[in-house]
Design a protein around this motif. Structure first.
Motif, PDB file in Angstrom:
ATOM      1  N   LYS A 141       1.130  -1.160  -0.201  1.00 36.62           N
ATOM      2  CA  LYS A 141      -0.116   0.080   0.149  1.00 36.62           C
ATOM      3  C   LYS A 141       0.913   1.042   0.055  1.00 36.62           C
ATOM      4  O   LYS A 141       1.906   1.443   0.430  1.00 36.62           O
ATOM      5  N   GLU A 142       0.485   1.985  -0.951  1.00 40.10           N
ATOM      6  CA  GLU A 142       1.090   3.301  -0.704  1.00 40.10           C
ATOM      7  C   GLU A 142       1.081   4.399   0.448  1.00 40.10           C
ATOM      8  O   GLU A 142       2.903   4.678   0.529  1.00 40.10           O
ATOM      9  N   GLY A 164       8.059   0.097  -2.594  1.00 46.70           N
ATOM     10  CA  GLY A 164       6.443   0.451  -2.993  1.00 46.70           C
ATOM     11  C   GLY A 164       5.956   0.077  -4.508  1.00 46.70           C
ATOM     12  O   GLY A 164       7.290  -0.326  -4.973  1.00 46.70           O
ATOM     13  N   GLY A 165       4.990  -0.761  -4.227  1.00 48.46           N
ATOM     14  CA  GLY A 165       4.739  -1.022  -5.430  1.00 48.46           C
ATOM     15  C   GLY A 165       4.620  -2.603  -5.854  1.00 48.46           C
ATOM     16  O   GLY A 165       4.589  -3.839  -6.151  1.00 48.46           O
TER      17      GLY A 165
END
Length: 134
Positions: free
Chosen positions: A10-11, A70-71
């Motif tokens: 999750k960002e 991230g991602g």
């Protein structure tokens, strides 16, 4: 039985370096573990709490070998075992993997206790499900 759940980082869990902040790794482990408890062990934590039974964490250890970016799309696994020397204690072994490589390993000890206090125990409904697995 190994239970596996897939996630995308999750960002809001990403730090300034572009990695999942180490404080959020337990979040993903807990989410998978709670799904395992509900889906596999058929133990509804909320319902049991209303009935006076609390499932409580007694000890845990987490080893983080690689950070997640991230991602990242990753998997979290969960298995359960009973401590034969302390039959009221459950061990949840968990792992986070990214593209088949282990990034995190965790061991969580849990038991059940009456909401109003008292000795640890495993409710019959939970014992029945564990017997079914083993």
């Amino acid at each position: 039985m190994e239970y596996i759940k897939k996630y995308t980082a999750k960002e809001e869990h990403i730090n300034l370096q572009g990695n999942i902040d180490g404080l959020y790794v337990p979040y993903y482990l807990a989410d998978c573990r709670q799904s395992f408890i509900h889906d596999v062990l058929k133990f509804d934590i909320e319902e049991e709490a209303r009935n006076g039974i609390d499932m409580v964490l007694s000890k845990y250890n987490i080893d983080i070998f690689r950070t997640l970016k991230g991602g990242s799309k990753f998997s979290v696994s969960c298995t359960v075992s009973i401590d034969r020397n302390t039959p009221t204690l459950l061990y949840f072994k968990q792992a986070v993997t990214l593209r088949g490589k282990l990034t995190t390993r965790g061991l969580f000890s849990w038991t059940c206790r009456p909401t109003n206090g008292g000795r640890s125990f495993l409710p019959p409904s939970l014992s029945k499900q564990l017997d079914r697995l083993y």
